[in-house]
Design an enzyme around this catalytic site. Sequence first.
Site, PDB file in Angstrom:
ATOM      1  N   SER A 113      70.087  14.521  27.004  1.00 21.77           N
ATOM      2  CA  SER A 113      70.827  14.543  28.263  1.00 21.77           C
ATOM      3  C   SER A 113      71.207  13.157  28.781  1.00 21.77           C
ATOM      4  O   SER A 113      71.892  12.417  28.099  1.00 21.77           O
ATOM      5  CB  SER A 113      70.019  15.311  29.298  1.00 21.77           C
ATOM      6  OG  SER A 113      70.782  15.499  30.448  1.00 21.77           O
ATOM      7  N   HIS A 114      70.694  12.793  29.952  1.00 16.78           N
ATOM      8  CA  HIS A 114      71.086  11.538  30.592  1.00 16.78           C
ATOM      9  C   HIS A 114      70.294  10.342  30.077  1.00 16.78           C
ATOM     10  O   HIS A 114      70.521   9.225  30.523  1.00 16.78           O
ATOM     11  CB  HIS A 114      70.893  11.675  32.102  1.00 16.78           C
ATOM     12  CG  HIS A 114      69.484  12.069  32.435  1.00 16.78           C
ATOM     13  ND1 HIS A 114      69.007  13.344  32.238  1.00 16.78           N
ATOM     14  CD2 HIS A 114      68.439  11.355  32.895  1.00 16.78           C
ATOM     15  CE1 HIS A 114      67.744  13.401  32.583  1.00 16.78           C
ATOM     16  NE2 HIS A 114      67.367  12.195  32.984  1.00 16.78           N
ATOM     17  N   ASP A 277      77.218  13.541  32.450  1.00 15.45           N
ATOM     18  CA  ASP A 277      76.133  12.862  31.734  1.00 15.45           C
ATOM     19  C   ASP A 277      76.242  13.046  30.221  1.00 15.45           C
ATOM     20  O   ASP A 277      77.231  13.594  29.718  1.00 15.45           O
ATOM     21  CB  ASP A 277      74.770  13.326  32.244  1.00 15.45           C
ATOM     22  CG  ASP A 277      74.460  14.760  31.845  1.00 15.45           C
ATOM     23  OD1 ASP A 277      75.414  15.542  31.713  1.00 15.45           O
ATOM     24  OD2 ASP A 277      73.277  15.094  31.661  1.00 15.45           O
ATOM     25  N   ASP A 279      75.061  15.074  27.952  1.00 17.57           N
ATOM     26  CA  ASP A 279      75.337  16.389  27.374  1.00 17.57           C
ATOM     27  C   ASP A 279      76.285  17.228  28.221  1.00 17.57           C
ATOM     28  O   ASP A 279      76.452  18.424  27.953  1.00 17.57           O
ATOM     29  CB  ASP A 279      74.033  17.132  27.102  1.00 17.57           C
ATOM     30  CG  ASP A 279      73.224  17.400  28.363  1.00 17.57           C
ATOM     31  OD1 ASP A 279      73.352  16.621  29.324  1.00 17.57           O
ATOM     32  OD2 ASP A 279      72.479  18.395  28.389  1.00 17.57           O
ATOM     33  N   ASP A 281      76.230  18.391  31.356  1.00 21.80           N
ATOM     34  CA  ASP A 281      75.861  19.406  32.346  1.00 21.80           C
ATOM     35  C   ASP A 281      75.772  18.866  33.770  1.00 21.80           C
ATOM     36  O   ASP A 281      75.712  19.622  34.723  1.00 21.80           O
ATOM     37  CB  ASP A 281      74.569  20.155  31.940  1.00 21.80           C
ATOM     38  CG  ASP A 281      73.388  19.230  31.685  1.00 21.80           C
ATOM     39  OD1 ASP A 281      73.541  18.003  31.858  1.00 21.80           O
ATOM     40  OD2 ASP A 281      72.324  19.759  31.290  1.00 21.80           O
ATOM     41  N   ARG A 282      75.765  17.542  33.922  1.00 21.88           N
ATOM     42  CA  ARG A 282      75.683  16.987  35.280  1.00 21.88           C
ATOM     43  C   ARG A 282      77.059  16.567  35.789  1.00 21.88           C
ATOM     44  O   ARG A 282      77.972  16.351  35.004  1.00 21.88           O
ATOM     45  CB  ARG A 282      74.774  15.761  35.293  1.00 21.88           C
ATOM     46  CG  ARG A 282      73.354  16.075  34.926  1.00 21.88           C
ATOM     47  CD  ARG A 282      72.495  14.856  35.100  1.00 21.88           C
ATOM     48  NE  ARG A 282      71.117  15.188  34.771  1.00 21.88           N
ATOM     49  CZ  ARG A 282      70.064  14.542  35.226  1.00 21.88           C
ATOM     50  NH1 ARG A 282      70.220  13.501  36.015  1.00 21.88           N
ATOM     51  NH2 ARG A 282      68.845  14.904  34.893  1.00 21.88           N
ATOM     52  N   LYS A 376      73.739  24.225  33.984  1.00 23.44           N
ATOM     53  CA  LYS A 376      74.561  23.486  34.928  1.00 23.44           C
ATOM     54  C   LYS A 376      75.779  22.987  34.167  1.00 23.44           C
ATOM     55  O   LYS A 376      75.735  22.835  32.947  1.00 23.44           O
ATOM     56  CB  LYS A 376      73.780  22.375  35.601  1.00 23.44           C
ATOM     57  CG  LYS A 376      73.051  21.399  34.683  1.00 23.44           C
ATOM     58  CD  LYS A 376      72.164  20.499  35.523  1.00 23.44           C
ATOM     59  CE  LYS A 376      71.481  19.429  34.699  1.00 23.44           C
ATOM     60  NZ  LYS A 376      70.187  19.876  34.155  1.00 23.44           N
TER      61      LYS A 376
HETATM   62  C1  VG1 Z   1      65.395  15.832  35.563  1.00 25.11           C
HETATM   63  C2  VG1 Z   1      65.958  16.305  36.885  1.00 25.11           C
HETATM   64  C3  VG1 Z   1      66.046  17.818  36.900  1.00 25.11           C
HETATM   65  C4  VG1 Z   1      66.889  18.284  35.705  1.00 25.11           C
HETATM   66  C5  VG1 Z   1      66.319  17.723  34.422  1.00 25.11           C
HETATM   67  C6  VG1 Z   1      67.185  18.049  33.227  1.00 25.11           C
HETATM   68  O1  VG1 Z   1      64.089  16.341  35.378  1.00 25.11           O
HETATM   69  O2  VG1 Z   1      65.182  15.844  37.961  1.00 25.11           O
HETATM   70  O3  VG1 Z   1      66.602  18.240  38.124  1.00 25.11           O
HETATM   71  O4  VG1 Z   1      66.901  19.681  35.646  1.00 25.11           O
HETATM   72  O5  VG1 Z   1      66.224  16.305  34.505  1.00 25.11           O
HETATM   73  O6  VG1 Z   1      68.487  17.586  33.415  1.00 25.11           O
HETATM   74  P1  VG1 Z   1      62.765  15.485  35.688  1.00 25.11           P
HETATM   75  O7  VG1 Z   1      61.613  16.362  35.277  1.00 25.11           O
HETATM   76  O8  VG1 Z   1      62.880  14.218  34.933  1.00 25.11           O
HETATM   77  O9  VG1 Z   1      62.782  15.224  37.164  1.00 25.11           O
HETATM   78  V1  VG1 Z   1      69.423  17.198  32.086  1.00 25.11           V
HETATM   79  O10 VG1 Z   1      70.906  16.771  32.636  1.00 25.11           O
HETATM   80  O11 VG1 Z   1      68.357  16.371  31.261  1.00 25.11           O
HETATM   81  O12 VG1 Z   1      69.487  18.612  31.066  1.00 25.11           O
HETATM   82 CO    CO Z   2      72.205  16.736  31.092  1.00 24.85          CO
END
Ligand code: VG1
Ligand code: CO
Length: 543
Positions: A113-114, A277, A279, A281-282, A376
Site C-alpha cells: 500500500s502506502h 497511494d 495500491d 485505495d486511498r 476503499k
Molecule cells: C493504516 C491506516 C488504516 C488503513 C490501513 C491500510 O493502518 O491507519 O486506516 O486501513 O493502514 O491502508 P495502521 O494499522 O497502520 O494504522 V492501506 O492503504 O495500507 O491498504
Molecule cells: Co492502500
Amino acid sequence: MSIQDIAIKPFAGQKPGTSGLRKKVREFQQPGYLEAFVQAIFDSQPALQGGSLVLGGDGRFFNREAAGIILRMAAANGVARCIIGSGALLSTPAASAVIRAHKAQGGIILSASHNPGGPDGDFGVKFNSSNGGPAAEGVTEAIYQATQKISHYRILDWPLPDLDRVGETSLGSMRVSVIDPVHDHAQVLQNLFDFDAMHALLKGGFRIAFDGMHAITGPYARRLLVELLGAPESSLLNCTPLPDFGGGHPDPNPAHAEELTALLNGRDAPDFGAASDGDGDRNMILGRNLAVSPSDSLAILAANAHLVPGYKNGLAGIARSMPTSRAADAVAAKLGLPCYETPTGWKFFGNLLDAGRITLCGEESYGTGSDHVREKDGLWAVLFWLNILAVRKQSVTEIVQQHWRQFGRHYYSRHDYEAVQSDIAADCMANLTKALPGLPGQKIGTLAITAADEFSYTDPVDGSISRNQGLRIICGDQARIIARLSGTGTEGATVRLYFEAYEPDPAGQQDDPQQRLAPLIDFAESLLGLRRQSGRSGPDVIT
Ligand code: VG1
Ligand code: CO
C-alpha cells in the site's frame, strides 16, 4: 511438466496486520518465505481448488517475480482459472471489482500500500475473499494457523505464459486469463457517476491535477480522467508506475504529496487536486489552499450523495473507523441514517456492506468507499468529488465551508510517531491504559472527560468480537483523544495519536487545527510520555 513438493519449515513470520502480511522486500525474498504464506492461503481456503483466483499487484519491486511464483503455485494447488491483470498489475479496488465481476473465489493482491517500495522498501501480500473484500478476521486467523503447521509447498515446474499480452492462455491444467487491469473497475465507476456532467465541467475550463505518486493509479487515472472525461494529459502528475515509486513515499497526504500540495497552494493553481497511494485505495482531495480532511470528506460525500446518480435513491447507512472524526455522524443524524463505528481497517466494513446496512464508509487515513466494491477506492472518491463539483458549481472551499456552517466543524489531526523502539511504545501505551479508569470527571481545560476506555467491537452482523482496538478519551460530543499502535509498519512500532474537537459555531471555525487541538495534544503527552521517553520533539508525520 511436474508438480514439486518442496519442504519448508513452519512459518516464523508474524501474524498478518491491519491489511495483510507486510514485510521488508528482503524478508519476502528469502527462499520459501512468500511460498509459505501463499501455501497457507491455499491450504486454508479450499474453495480455491477448482475455483477462480484473481491476482495482481501495485507494480512495486518484486511484484512480477512474486506473481510468477504465485501463478505456478496456483497451478500446482488445483486452481482452475487465474485471472491476472496484464503485467501482473491490479490496484486494490480494481482487484475487488474483478473478483466480484468474475465471481472468483478470492484474490491475492501484492502490495504494501502506502509503504515505500524498491529493493530496500516494503512488500506485502493480501488475501481478499469472494465478496471482493479483505479477509475477515476469522479467515486471517485460519491462514495464520495454516502457516504454523505448514511443511511443504506445491509449485509447478514450468515456464510462465506471457503476462503482458491480454488474452486466454494456460499454465499446466490451469486456465490463465490475462485481462486489462482497468476495464472492470472503470465499468463499475461508469455506472455510478454522471460522466457527461463531469466532462462538461472540465470542458468549461475547470482544471484538475491528479498525482499518481508513480504508483498503480497512473493507468486508471489516464483512462478515467483523460480518455473518458477529456482532461488534458498535463493534469496527470507522476502517473508512470515505477517499481520504487520514484524513491517517494506513495502516501497521499500533505506531508508526502508535497509537489501536488505546493501546486494547489501556488499561483495559478488548478481548481481541484487529488492523489492516491501505492495500491490505489486511498485518496487525498485538495482545493486551492485547502486540504480536505479525510473525515470531512466522508461526511461531505454522504451529505451530497443524492446529487450523484449511483446514490440518488439514498444511503442505507454510514460507517467510519473509530479514530475517524464524528463529522459523518452529524450527517447521519441529520439524514436519519444508522452510523456504525468500526475498528481501524477496511475488513470491518465488509459484513456491514454485504448485509446492506451501509452504503458509504471511510477512515481518517485517506480512505473512502462504498458498496460498489469491498475496498476503499481512490479514484471512486475523486470522481465522487468531481460529480458533486459539476452539479453544485461551487469551489471545493465553498463546499467545505458551507458543510461546516451547516453541520459544525470537527477539527481533526493525526500525529504519527514512526519506528519507535517497540518497548518504549508499549510502555507509553501501558501508561495511558493505567490512567484510563481515573480520567472520567477530570478536565482538559474547559472540556470534561465523560468516558475513557479501550475500544472493543462487536460485529453487528456475525457477533464476532474484536478487542484491543485502541484507547479512547472522550469528552462527550466535544472532543476525543485516541491512541493506537499501527498494524502496517515494518520497523519498530508506530504510535498513532488522533485528536478531534467539535465547533458548532461558524464564528469559531477558521482556526488552525493544530492550535485548536493543542490542549488535547498536551494532555495526551502528559499521560503517554511518548515525546519524553522516545526523545523526540514531536511527531514524524502530522496529517
Ligand atoms: C493504516 C491506516 C488504516 C488503513 C490501513 C491500510 O493502518 O491507519 O486506516 O486501513 O493502514 O491502508 P495502521 O494499522 O497502520 O494504522 V492501506 O492503504 O495500507 O491498504
Ligand atoms: Co492502500
